[in-house]
Design a protein around this motif. Structure first.
Motif, PDB file in Angstrom:
ATOM      1  N   GLU A   1      -1.786 -20.830  17.229  1.00 42.31           N
ATOM      2  CA  GLU A   1      -1.643 -19.543  16.545  1.00 42.31           C
ATOM      3  C   GLU A   1      -2.462 -18.461  17.253  1.00 42.31           C
ATOM      4  OE1 GLU A   1      -2.419 -22.348  15.030  1.00 42.31           O
ATOM      5  OE2 GLU A   1      -0.716 -22.768  13.694  1.00 42.31           O
TER       6      GLU A   1
ATOM      7  N   THR B   1       7.028 -14.804  12.513  1.00 43.69           N
ATOM      8  CA  THR B   1       6.808 -15.518  11.267  1.00 43.69           C
ATOM      9  C   THR B   1       7.668 -16.769  11.256  1.00 43.69           C
ATOM     10  OG1 THR B   1       8.569 -14.351  10.103  1.00 43.69           O
ATOM     11  CG2 THR B   1       6.393 -13.335  10.081  1.00 43.69           C
ATOM     12  N   ASP B   2       7.394 -17.686  10.328  1.00 40.00           N
ATOM     13  CA  ASP B   2       8.197 -18.907  10.212  1.00 40.00           C
ATOM     14  C   ASP B   2       9.663 -18.572   9.973  1.00 40.00           C
ATOM     15  OD1 ASP B   2       6.026 -20.479  10.646  1.00 40.00           O
ATOM     16  OD2 ASP B   2       5.661 -20.942   8.536  1.00 40.00           O
TER      17      ASP B   2
ATOM     18  N   THR C   1      -1.399 -15.507  10.694  1.00 37.36           N
ATOM     19  CA  THR C   1      -0.328 -15.195  11.649  1.00 37.36           C
ATOM     20  C   THR C   1       0.723 -14.294  11.017  1.00 37.36           C
ATOM     21  OG1 THR C   1      -0.661 -17.321  12.774  1.00 37.36           O
ATOM     22  CG2 THR C   1       1.420 -16.191  13.164  1.00 37.36           C
ATOM     23  N   GLU C   2       1.122 -14.600   9.792  1.00 35.86           N
ATOM     24  CA  GLU C   2       2.137 -13.792   9.109  1.00 35.86           C
ATOM     25  C   GLU C   2       1.592 -12.402   8.773  1.00 35.86           C
ATOM     26  OE1 GLU C   2       3.536 -15.994   5.761  1.00 35.86           O
ATOM     27  OE2 GLU C   2       4.656 -17.426   6.986  1.00 35.86           O
TER      28      GLU C   2
ATOM     29  N   GLU D   1      -4.988 -25.118   8.259  1.00 32.92           N
ATOM     30  CA  GLU D   1      -3.582 -24.951   8.630  1.00 32.92           C
ATOM     31  C   GLU D   1      -2.933 -23.824   7.820  1.00 32.92           C
ATOM     32  OE1 GLU D   1       0.583 -27.569   8.736  1.00 32.92           O
ATOM     33  OE2 GLU D   1      -1.366 -28.571   8.550  1.00 32.92           O
ATOM     34  N   GLN D   2      -3.212 -23.809   6.521  1.00 32.53           N
ATOM     35  CA  GLN D   2      -2.653 -22.757   5.668  1.00 32.53           C
ATOM     36  C   GLN D   2      -3.259 -21.401   6.036  1.00 32.53           C
ATOM     37  OE1 GLN D   2      -4.371 -21.236   2.670  1.00 32.53           O
ATOM     38  NE2 GLN D   2      -2.578 -19.942   2.266  1.00 32.53           N
TER      39      GLN D   2
ATOM     40  N   GLN E   1      -1.492 -20.065   9.127  1.00 31.29           N
ATOM     41  CA  GLN E   1      -0.158 -19.557   8.797  1.00 31.29           C
ATOM     42  C   GLN E   1      -0.257 -18.186   8.123  1.00 31.29           C
ATOM     43  OE1 GLN E   1       2.171 -22.156   6.338  1.00 31.29           O
ATOM     44  NE2 GLN E   1       3.857 -20.709   6.138  1.00 31.29           N
TER      45      GLN E   1
END
Length: 220
Positions: A184, A195-196, A162-163, A155-156, A159
């Motif tokens: 993703e 991004t988040d 993606t960023e 999961e990390q 993230q």
């Protein structure tokens, strides 16, 4: 001469060189200034001019091309930032990190010391190797060669990847190679790279819009 004529980047850099050289007590020939300006044209003008501002504030000796390049924000991590990023990955196998191939190369001289428990000397060895390699690449106008070191936390990792893709540090193809099938991966394939932080900002704007609509409905 037309006072409204826009000064081209080369002329702006030459002006910055002239002023900064004078303020730092540096004597440069016209040819030396021209060569220096030519080397600096490889970088974004705004970042070059900021580097000159820093030179005028910080330099206590002569103005050199190396001093200017050291102060250009060209995306390269500082040695301390790069080393701390690697250490975070070394100490936590679940953590994915975004580093560079250059940092990984520089770490070859430091990893043995770190594994032996001497973090301080490992940091010094890394700093020496990293700053030498980065300085050489900066002088050639080479951009950071970003690399994802994948940890066990999927999961990390998703993230982080993606960023990194959203900010242009890695290509979409590279990002897709790191991700399994999932939301993703679908977002990257569809070009939906937010991004988040951007997603939260979008939710906030939508919430404000809905509130305004609700208020107008209540008044009507």
């Amino acid at each position: 001469m037309n006072a409204n004529k826009e000064i081209n980047p080369a002329e702006k850099i030459i002006q910055a060189i002239t002023v900064t050289a004078e303020l730092t007590g540096t004597q440069l020939s016209a040819n030396a200034a021209a060569v220096m300006a030519e080397d600096l044209l490889a970088y974004p003008l705004d970042k070059v001019l900021i580097a000159f501002e820093r030179c005028r504030r910080e330099l206590k000796g002569r103005l050199t091309l190396a001093a200017i390049l050291e102060r250009i924000d060209d995306g390269w991590q500082s040695a301390e930032e790069a080393f701390n990023t690697l250490v975070a990955g070394w100490e936590n196998e679940h953590l994915s990190i975004l580093t560079t191939h250059t940092a990984m190369h520089a770490a070859e001289s430091a990893s043995a010391l770190f594994n032996a428990g001497d973090k301080y000397r490992a940091g010094l060895a890394f700093k020496t190797a990293y700053e030498r390699i980065v300085s050489e690449k900066k002088a050639k106008g080479i951009q950071p060669d970003w690399y994802v070191s994948a940890g066990l936390d999927k999961e990390q990792l998703a993230q982080l990847v993606t960023e990194a893709a959203a900010t242009g540090k890695i290509t979409n193809d590279y990002a897709l190679a790191l991700l399994p099938a999932g939301e993703e991966r679908m977002n990257i394939e569809a070009g939906n790279l937010l991004t988040d932080k951007q997603k939260e900002e979008g939710k906030a704007r939508l919430g404000n819009l809905l509130n305004l609509i609700a208020q107008k409905c209540a008044l009507s």
